[in-house]
Write a protein that holds these residues in place. Structure first.
Motif, PDB file in Angstrom:
ATOM      1  N   PHE A 287      -5.919  -2.343   0.632  1.00  0.00           N
ATOM      2  CA  PHE A 287      -5.037  -3.497   0.688  1.00  0.00           C
ATOM      3  C   PHE A 287      -5.184  -4.292   1.984  1.00  0.00           C
ATOM      4  CE2 PHE A 287      -3.248  -0.427  -2.163  1.00  0.00           C
ATOM      5  CZ  PHE A 287      -2.725  -1.175  -3.212  1.00  0.00           C
ATOM      6  N   ILE A 288      -5.429  -3.565   3.095  1.00  0.00           N
ATOM      7  CA  ILE A 288      -5.467  -4.209   4.402  1.00  0.00           C
ATOM      8  C   ILE A 288      -6.817  -4.860   4.664  1.00  0.00           C
ATOM      9  CG2 ILE A 288      -5.198  -3.779   6.905  1.00  0.00           C
ATOM     10  CD1 ILE A 288      -2.620  -3.459   5.441  1.00  0.00           C
ATOM     11  N   GLY A 289      -7.858  -4.371   4.011  1.00  0.00           N
ATOM     12  CA  GLY A 289      -9.199  -4.915   4.259  1.00  0.00           C
ATOM     13  C   GLY A 289      -9.886  -4.253   5.420  1.00  0.00           C
ATOM     14  N   GLU A 290      -9.322  -3.096   5.897  1.00  0.00           N
ATOM     15  CA  GLU A 290      -9.963  -2.368   6.978  1.00  0.00           C
ATOM     16  C   GLU A 290     -11.058  -1.476   6.409  1.00  0.00           C
ATOM     17  OE1 GLU A 290      -6.826  -0.195   8.755  1.00  0.00           O
ATOM     18  OE2 GLU A 290      -6.020  -1.908   9.835  1.00  0.00           O
TER      19      GLU A 290
ATOM     20  N   ALA B 154       0.829  -1.209   0.000  1.00  0.00           N
ATOM     21  CA  ALA B 154       0.000   0.000   0.000  1.00  0.00           C
ATOM     22  C   ALA B 154       0.865   1.262   0.000  1.00  0.00           C
ATOM     23  CB  ALA B 154      -0.932  -0.001   1.212  1.00  0.00           C
ATOM     24  N   LEU B 155       1.943   1.265   0.798  1.00  0.00           N
ATOM     25  CA  LEU B 155       2.836   2.420   0.834  1.00  0.00           C
ATOM     26  C   LEU B 155       3.491   2.660  -0.530  1.00  0.00           C
ATOM     27  CD1 LEU B 155       4.744   2.108   4.248  1.00  0.00           C
ATOM     28  CD2 LEU B 155       2.877   3.651   3.679  1.00  0.00           C
TER      29      LEU B 155
ATOM     30  N   LEU C 173      -6.338   7.552  -6.157  1.00  0.00           N
ATOM     31  CA  LEU C 173      -5.120   6.933  -5.634  1.00  0.00           C
ATOM     32  C   LEU C 173      -5.485   5.763  -4.727  1.00  0.00           C
ATOM     33  CD1 LEU C 173      -3.007  10.089  -4.730  1.00  0.00           C
ATOM     34  CD2 LEU C 173      -2.553   8.482  -6.574  1.00  0.00           C
ATOM     35  N   PRO C 174      -4.744   4.651  -4.801  1.00  0.00           N
ATOM     36  CA  PRO C 174      -4.966   3.562  -3.848  1.00  0.00           C
ATOM     37  C   PRO C 174      -4.663   4.034  -2.421  1.00  0.00           C
ATOM     38  CG  PRO C 174      -3.527   2.877  -5.662  1.00  0.00           C
ATOM     39  CD  PRO C 174      -3.657   4.366  -5.744  1.00  0.00           C
TER      40      PRO C 174
END
Length: 542
Positions: free
Chosen positions: A277-280, A256-257, A271-272
């Motif tokens: 990515f984490i699913g939070e 993600a970073l 922007l991502p």
């Protein structure tokens, strides 16, 4: 021939940092080592525990926090120094050098910078003259102009990059075996940033000094660090050889970073962000998600919002004159995002203050095209939301304040403020909380909510994402794009960062010494006219 592995200079095993009242674990069992001559990047978002780890190593933890580790030691030749038992930083000053994020707060404003560097070696053997010569040697070594003249200057007489070089000289003059650099380039423009990073790397290579470099920018550390430790919420999520980690990250947070930062050659619609990515759950309720419908009639044809004609601004101090803005012309249209890029001191913030009516030009015209629509056409969002928010007022009261000043009742103002906080991703139930209870990204959203509460036509964003880590930066930029569509806003986006400007803006202006020296719309041109623009392009291309 068998390769001899360099020995660890710093060893940290199971480091834990806790607050005492209330009890809370801030760093949770982090382990790593730095070998001689190696450069470790410590990467993570704001609040992840990066600076706390550095302060624990240096014996600089603030009151109310305590650290524990199975081992935390520094190897100086055959001597092993137990850092767990060193509560006083002065015991370590000969072994550990520390470069802080903001050099102005690390320097004494009433003492010449040369004397401040000399204080670091005050108790060492030698005459005053010998020590001064050593200071002059280091002022030259960190590439400051005219060391004899610089020695006598005060911090306010130096640029941000020069002040950071002074702090580096203070950290390196005792030839430490470990240098800790805690976000040393955050407030600098990209060209000065590149110079400072190159200088730190060069000094560490020359002295075989090991380096712990704290950053939230993976692209930056990839240029000169050898190893990487990624932490999140006080826990280690990735650790190893930097090139290997960047080439194939194992943890979704590291991915993600890497993907949250805009690229010159790629412009996605959004922007991502980490939550992708984490699913939070992403707590940000954008204007579109909140179902907001602007009460401003959206015109299909563009019309001017503000026009600047031949603006001049000169600052006078005694017999010295500084021309901050020199004959600047600018027209901004509805629904347009204009990026203003340039080095520190080129006049960007002066232009922002003139647009907002905080300062008046010495000559020229500022024409606000009212269109009979809004009473407060231009609003400003500052770089540092913690400084621009009142720590003694709840965030709800601060967002309400502009409405109450316009004579709107408290009940109506409260209702509108709660809706605006919701739109900008702050839960309405936190209306009565104070700024210190929010993260940097949340505070910036609150500052944006306060700027938008009067429904301006133009929002001036003065380095408004510069202090945010890349993951939070992506969230805020996505939010700004949502709000632009929902409210029919125009933005003047002032930044040092050409990559972010290229992603976010419709048009980019390059400012240098008070003048617009280059401009383009859309794709970055193959060739740029001004030497500064060319240098800027070279730096961002790497």
């Amino acid at each position: 021939m068998t390769r001899v592995e360099s020995r660890p200079v710093l060893s940290v095993k199971n480091l834990q940092i806790t607050s005492k009242d209330p009890f809370f674990q801030l760093v949770k069992g982090v382990s790593f080592e730095i070998k001689q001559g190696h450069r470790l990047a410590l990467v993570g978002e704001s609040g992840s525990g990066k600076s706390l780890i550095c302060r624990a190593i240096s014996g600089l933890l603030p009151q109310g926090l305590s650290s524990f580790a199975d081992e935390m030691s520094l190897q100086n030749g055959t001597e092993k120094i137990n850092l767990c038992h060193n509560s006083k930083q002065e015991k370590l000053s000969g072994f550990i050098g520390y470069v802080f994020q903001e050099p102005m707060s690390a320097l004494n404003p009433v003492l010449p910078v040369g004397r401040q560097v000399q204080e670091a070696i005050e108790h060492e053997p030698g005459t005053w003259s010998e020590k001064k010569q050593r200071v002059l040697y280091w002022l030259d070594k960190v590439k400051l102009p005219s060391p004899e003249t610089t020695y006598k200057k005060y911090p306010h007489q130096l640029s941000g990059g020069q002040r950071q070089r002074i702090v580096i000289a203070m950290a390196m003059i005792k030839n430490p075996i470990l240098l800790i650099a805690d976000e040393p380039t955050t407030a600098l423009d990209v060209i000065v940033q590149a110079e400072i990073v190159e200088l730190i790397a060069e000094l560490c290579r020359e002295g075989r000094t090991s380096l712990l470099f704290v950053s939230h920018d993976l692209d930056l550390v990839a240029k000169f660090c050898t190893d990487i430790l990624v932490i999140r919420h006080g826990e280690k999520v990735e650790y190893g050889d930097l090139k290997a980690v960047i080439r194939k990250p194992n943890h979704p947070y590291t991915r993600a970073l890497l993907l949250s930062k805009p690229r010159l050659d790629h412009k996605p619609l959004r922007l991502p962000v980490v939550s992708d990515f984490i699913g939070e759950k992403n707590t940000l309720n954008s204007a579109a998600k909140a179902g907001f419908v602007s009460d401003v009639h959206q015109q299909k044809t563009r019309h001017p919002v503000v026009t600047l004609r031949s603006i001049y601004k000169v600052y006078r101090q005694s017999n010295n004159f500084t021309e901050a803005i020199s004959g600047l012309d600018l027209v901004m249209f509805s629904g347009e995002t204009v990026g203003l890029v340039g080095p520190s001191g080129c006049g960007k913030s002066t232009l922002a203050r003139i647009l907002c009516g905080i300062e008046k030009p010495d000559s020229g015209e500022v024409i606000i095209h009212w269109q009979g629509r809004r009473a407060d056409v231009v609003q400003l969002v500052f770089q540092d939301p913690f400084s621009s928010l009142n720590p003694a007022l709840s965030i709800g009261n601060q967002v309400m304040e502009p409405l109450i000043a316009k004579g709107i009742s408290r009940d109506t103002a409260r209702k509108e403020a709660m809706e605006m906080l919701k739109i900008t991703g702050i839960e309405p139930e936190r209306f009565s909380d104070y700024p210190h209870r929010f993260s940097g990204g949340q505070r910036q959203r609150i500052a944006i909510a306060r700027a938008l509460i009067l429904k301006p036509a133009l929002v001036v964003l003065d380095e408004s994402v510069a202090a945010l880590d890349v993951s939070v930066q992506a969230v805020v930029i996505n939010l700004l794009n949502d709000l632009k569509d929902a409210f029919g806003l125009s933005y003047l986006f002032i930044t040092h960062n050409l990559v972010i400007a290229q992603y976010f803006c419709d048009k980019i202006l390059v400012m240098y010494q008070g003048k617009i020296v280059d401009s383009w719309s859309g794709k970055l041109p193959e060739s740029l006219q001004h030497p500064f623009s060319q240098r800027l392009f070279q730096v961002v291309r790497g």
